[in-house]
Design a protein around this motif. Sequence first.
Motif, PDB file in Angstrom:
ATOM      1  N   UNK A   2       0.725  -1.174   0.060  1.00 47.31           N
ATOM      2  CA  UNK A   2       0.045  -0.151  -0.219  1.00 47.31           C
ATOM      3  C   UNK A   2       0.803   1.212   0.050  1.00 47.31           C
ATOM      4  N   UNK A   5       2.166   1.895  -3.512  1.00 48.27           N
ATOM      5  CA  UNK A   5       1.120   2.345  -4.185  1.00 48.27           C
ATOM      6  C   UNK A   5       0.902   3.895  -3.890  1.00 48.27           C
ATOM      7  N   UNK A   6       0.955   4.075  -2.611  1.00 48.02           N
ATOM      8  CA  UNK A   6       0.654   5.706  -2.175  1.00 48.02           C
ATOM      9  C   UNK A   6       1.749   6.447  -2.810  1.00 48.02           C
ATOM     10  N   UNK A   9       1.137   6.886  -6.344  1.00 49.91           N
ATOM     11  CA  UNK A   9       0.045   7.856  -6.479  1.00 49.91           C
ATOM     12  C   UNK A   9       0.550   9.328  -6.290  1.00 49.91           C
ATOM     13  N   UNK A  10       1.225   9.637  -5.276  1.00 43.81           N
ATOM     14  CA  UNK A  10       1.734  10.909  -5.314  1.00 43.81           C
ATOM     15  C   UNK A  10       2.682  11.426  -6.260  1.00 43.81           C
ATOM     16  N   UNK A  12       2.392  10.621  -9.343  1.00 44.71           N
ATOM     17  CA  UNK A  12       1.644  10.627 -10.328  1.00 44.71           C
ATOM     18  C   UNK A  12       0.778  11.843 -10.083  1.00 44.71           C
ATOM     19  N   UNK A  13       0.318  12.188  -9.120  1.00 47.25           N
ATOM     20  CA  UNK A  13      -0.323  13.344  -8.867  1.00 47.25           C
ATOM     21  C   UNK A  13       0.393  14.683  -9.256  1.00 47.25           C
ATOM     22  N   UNK A  16       1.289  15.276 -13.009  1.00 50.13           N
ATOM     23  CA  UNK A  16       0.114  15.711 -13.764  1.00 50.13           C
ATOM     24  C   UNK A  16       0.115  16.958 -13.670  1.00 50.13           C
ATOM     25  N   UNK A  29       2.650  26.955  -9.664  1.00 53.97           N
ATOM     26  CA  UNK A  29       1.788  27.239  -8.365  1.00 53.97           C
ATOM     27  C   UNK A  29       0.792  25.830  -8.015  1.00 53.97           C
ATOM     28  N   UNK A  33       0.876  23.475  -4.894  1.00 54.00           N
ATOM     29  CA  UNK A  33      -0.415  23.438  -4.242  1.00 54.00           C
ATOM     30  C   UNK A  33      -0.855  21.790  -4.094  1.00 54.00           C
ATOM     31  N   UNK A  37      -0.903  19.545  -0.757  1.00 57.73           N
ATOM     32  CA  UNK A  37      -2.126  18.520  -0.292  1.00 57.73           C
ATOM     33  C   UNK A  37      -1.331  17.044  -0.370  1.00 57.73           C
ATOM     34  N   UNK A  39       1.697  15.879  -0.013  1.00 64.80           N
ATOM     35  CA  UNK A  39       2.621  15.565   0.950  1.00 64.80           C
ATOM     36  C   UNK A  39       2.406  16.104   2.326  1.00 64.80           C
ATOM     37  N   UNK A  40       1.201  16.753   2.653  1.00 65.99           N
ATOM     38  CA  UNK A  40       0.777  17.151   3.860  1.00 65.99           C
ATOM     39  C   UNK A  40       1.817  18.183   4.342  1.00 65.99           C
ATOM     40  N   UNK A 136       9.905   8.152   0.136  1.00 68.62           N
ATOM     41  CA  UNK A 136       9.198   9.281  -0.634  1.00 68.62           C
ATOM     42  C   UNK A 136      10.023  10.270  -1.088  1.00 68.62           C
TER      43      UNK A 136
ATOM     44  N   UNK B 197      -6.314   0.215  -1.064  1.00 65.83           N
ATOM     45  CA  UNK B 197      -6.637   1.311  -1.906  1.00 65.83           C
ATOM     46  C   UNK B 197      -7.034   1.231  -3.183  1.00 65.83           C
ATOM     47  N   UNK B 251      -0.087  11.410   3.860  1.00 64.82           N
ATOM     48  CA  UNK B 251       1.178  10.663   3.915  1.00 64.82           C
ATOM     49  C   UNK B 251       1.360  10.454   5.467  1.00 64.82           C
ATOM     50  N   UNK B 276      -7.233  13.205  -9.572  1.00 66.17           N
ATOM     51  CA  UNK B 276      -6.946  12.002 -10.222  1.00 66.17           C
ATOM     52  C   UNK B 276      -5.692  11.513  -9.738  1.00 66.17           C
ATOM     53  N   UNK B 277      -5.431  10.333  -9.633  1.00 67.50           N
ATOM     54  CA  UNK B 277      -4.021   9.647  -9.275  1.00 67.50           C
ATOM     55  C   UNK B 277      -3.996   9.744  -8.021  1.00 67.50           C
ATOM     56  N   UNK B 279      -4.893   8.027  -4.048  1.00 69.68           N
ATOM     57  CA  UNK B 279      -5.618   6.563  -3.637  1.00 69.68           C
ATOM     58  C   UNK B 279      -6.682   6.824  -2.839  1.00 69.68           C
ATOM     59  N   UNK B 356      -1.595  19.784   9.864  1.00 65.97           N
ATOM     60  CA  UNK B 356      -0.529  20.149   8.825  1.00 65.97           C
ATOM     61  C   UNK B 356      -0.748  21.674   8.466  1.00 65.97           C
ATOM     62  N   UNK B 360      -9.218  22.785   4.554  1.00 61.10           N
ATOM     63  CA  UNK B 360      -9.549  21.523   3.895  1.00 61.10           C
ATOM     64  C   UNK B 360     -11.157  21.698   4.078  1.00 61.10           C
TER      65      UNK B 360
END
Lengths: 608, 371
Positions: A2, A5-6, A9-10, A12-13, A16, A29, A33, A37, A39-40, A136, B197, B251, B276-277, B279, B356, B360
């Motif tokens: 997981x 995959x996470x 996912x990050x 790819x986000x 993108x 920007x 942003x 989101x 990477x907290x 990461x 996920x 994370x 998109x992308x 999880x 953090x 939101x």
Amino acid sequence: MNTAMHIMSIQHQLVLAIGKDSDLKKMLHQFLRLCCLSLNSTNCHVFLVQDKNKNPVHQKSKDSNLKLGHYLSFPMKKYGLLASNNQPLANIVNTFFTNNLAIDVIEYESSLYHLFKIGGFGVLAIERKQPLGEAIQNALTPVLKKLATSSIGSINHRSLVLEIKTRKQIEEKISYQASHDFLTGLFNRMEMQQRLAKAIDNCADQASTGAILLINLDKFKNINDVMGYHVGDKVLRQVANRLRHTVKKLATIARFDGHEFIVLLKDLPVSPLEMKSIINGVIADIVFAIEIPLELSEGRFSVSCFIGYETFNDKSKSVQDVLKNASIAMYEAFKKGKNKALAYNSDMSVQLNEHITYTQEIKQALKNNNFELHYQPQYDHLKNIVGAEALLRWNNPLRGYESPAIYIPIAEESDLIIQIGSYVLKQACADIKKLEQLDLPDSFKQISINISAKQLAKHNFVQTIISAVEESQISPFRLKIEITESIMMGDIELSIESLEKLHRFGVECAIDDFGTGYSSLAYLKRLPATLLKIDRYFVTDIHKDKSNTAIAGMIIELAKSLNMTVIAEGVEKKEELDCLVQLGCYHYQGYYFSHPIAFDKLLMAIKL
Amino acid sequence: MSPASIIKFTDSPSLDELNKAIKSVINAGANSILLLTCINNAYNTEKVNKTLKACPLPLCGGIFPKIIYQGKNYTQGAIVLGLMVDPKIVNYDMLNKSDPDLKHYIHSKSKIIEKYQDFIIISDALCSKSENFIDHFYDFMGSGVTTIGGGAGSLDNANNPVIFTNQGLVRGITQVIALPCPINNSIGHGWELLDGPYLVTSSEGHFVYSLNYKPTFDIYKEIIQSRHFTPLCADFFATFAKKYPLGIISLDGEILVRDPIQTNGSYLECVGNVPVNSMVYLLQSSQDKMIDASKEVAQNLLRQGPLNTLLLFDCISRDFFMGDSIDDELEAIQSPFPNICLVGAMAIGEIANTPCGSIRLLNKSTVLGSF
């Protein structure tokens, strides 16, 4: 599994967001942003190499002291303080930039800064409360590579866009300069001619009328001469602004030439009455706007204008015809003085043609020596001739003797007056030379000549007189120059300077037509003049007119107090002479004594 | 400690009662008014506008599905908070702009409150740009600000005006109430991972079109059917959606709940964006877990220090999930504060800054604030 995959996912986000926008700032920007989101993180920042204009560049400068500049943060602030002003952060980033690490984590004031290099030209700083795992961090490496590539693309795109924009601006500037007057920002003559051509075509097609108003600023030259061109330019700019404001979108305005402006009115009604009413309205507004005193840092200036206009409603008149006619009308308005504006009519052309022909005739007369000098003797109370005033006469082969009242004003409009003045000076000096060769009575002092405003204003005026005297080998004391009060006051300081030089040389000066120019008496004292000529206006019927008696008396007293001789012009009657004698004036000129006479007759008169 | 606000409550839907309560807090010396009222009051817009326009004090607030007063929820009535502080209220009404323009609009309009750090945000839940607003607002205000808030409106999608302003009731806006005093907040939800996920392979804003390259609803349905052995009947979505929301895990292990509100048999529409992308997981909870989470929310706030006014934004979908037990949750939140009156609203989406720091839009969550 997981976690893997996470992380994917990050990755790819974030990927993108890269390259989504060719604009670097927008792309970053969006990227920052998403960093925040996914990477907290509390704040994410990008620092880049930038040129002196703060534009990002992707080539590292050779300057080893090169520093990265803050480029963008998401969010922009932390605890209300802008990230761009965060100097400790800038120091952390720059220290990291100069080391060899690709990734680093620095703790500073309870925040962890995760630092990643963007190519060789930037740094991404991710601010978090907890450390990012190694996995990461490593996963971000390919993201950063793509970010670097995409940023280079965006930077190149931006410089290309900037270059195109700059080129476009230059093209626009050139095009603007080609069609606009650099001083006032109004259209220039060439652009106005093109627009006028179109307007003439449109009028013919659309059955409407158009008009051209040619506006000339009256006495503008004085401002340029007295205050300098920089003030004249300010005046022109203010007048242009007023014109722009006055006609607004109703008309097209251009600076035509020097202090001439031109206004093109289109789509006017065909009906002459309606059309004239609109044009008169526009003219009234323009005259009103221009006559409001101009407030400049150099002072308050008043200008007025005169306007000539011509209308058109078909293609029978060319652009040049319309402009020429408006110009003729403007000239007529100027001549008439009292009228601020005149419409063109064909009689004006006839008059102008006559005027041009007459000017040609004057030129021809100068060439053919058709001008002569006559002299009006000046007497003292014992009837001795004390001098004579040279007066120009034109013996026109066709019309006989012309009145100077006709040809002098026409000559004054052009440089012909200078040529005429030059003739008078030379001829007078030649005649003085002849006089000096005779046995002149002691009472005879000198010959005086009249000086025009244009002669006096010429930079070599003094030298011209001196040269003429020297070349003729005459005594400078035999020549006197007469300058009217008003001409002298045109530029009083220059007049004083010139007359002082001549005075030192020996050429004396008379103030002509005194009493009509209303000059400042304070200046009179400074003028090196030796003679005051009382204008004929105050002499005529002086014995009957008490006010003239009083004025003439005052002038005589004034001359005495300034140690100046006084002479009365236009003495025609014995009663006038008696009155002047009583007032203490002992020099005279006028028909009572003698009309102007040819030089040979003057010689005879002197011998008598 | 002097109270930060004067609270007047009425369980009556009458506008007269609201007027009385407003007058009462004005007479008591309030500097501004925050109104929380129920959609079921069905106020006459014209009459309520007269009241709002006549109010001499700065006024804000919203109409919610339910309101909360002293540990109980009400489907009718109103709470009038007379704030003793002087807040700056900014109404953002041009939220239909495209993103770059929206950013510029929000940044320029927020300049007058840029020195503030504590905000209550009330937005019209039907406004699709709420989350974009929150992003840009956060970008401008930065990390370190404290925010609480929620979405106002009705559950029937009726596009009525639901935000109170001094100019009357308005629709489609987001209202920011910048307080000149500190706010403490605490958030929680009690949802945990059930399955996943799944990679979001296609989405746009609130709409999740595919997970793992398959239509979202197909996956969603399969997971639920594998656990409940239930056929796909007409009320399948209505029955299970409130029990099995989606969740995006951060994370650091925080779960951001995304509440599915409708489907066309292929996509799922959620309250809030699902990128998109990202999880996503299917989440589950129970009444006990949710109440425990709420207790934790209250305890967490209690630990943060001085308390004055308690303002709660609790998700209306928690009410659907818990049914009559919702008052147990509210009681659990009220009980650590015996001397303080808990007030709030059941909201359609909650707003708060996460640990953090980022602000939101939350779903199925409890946002408790004190100031």
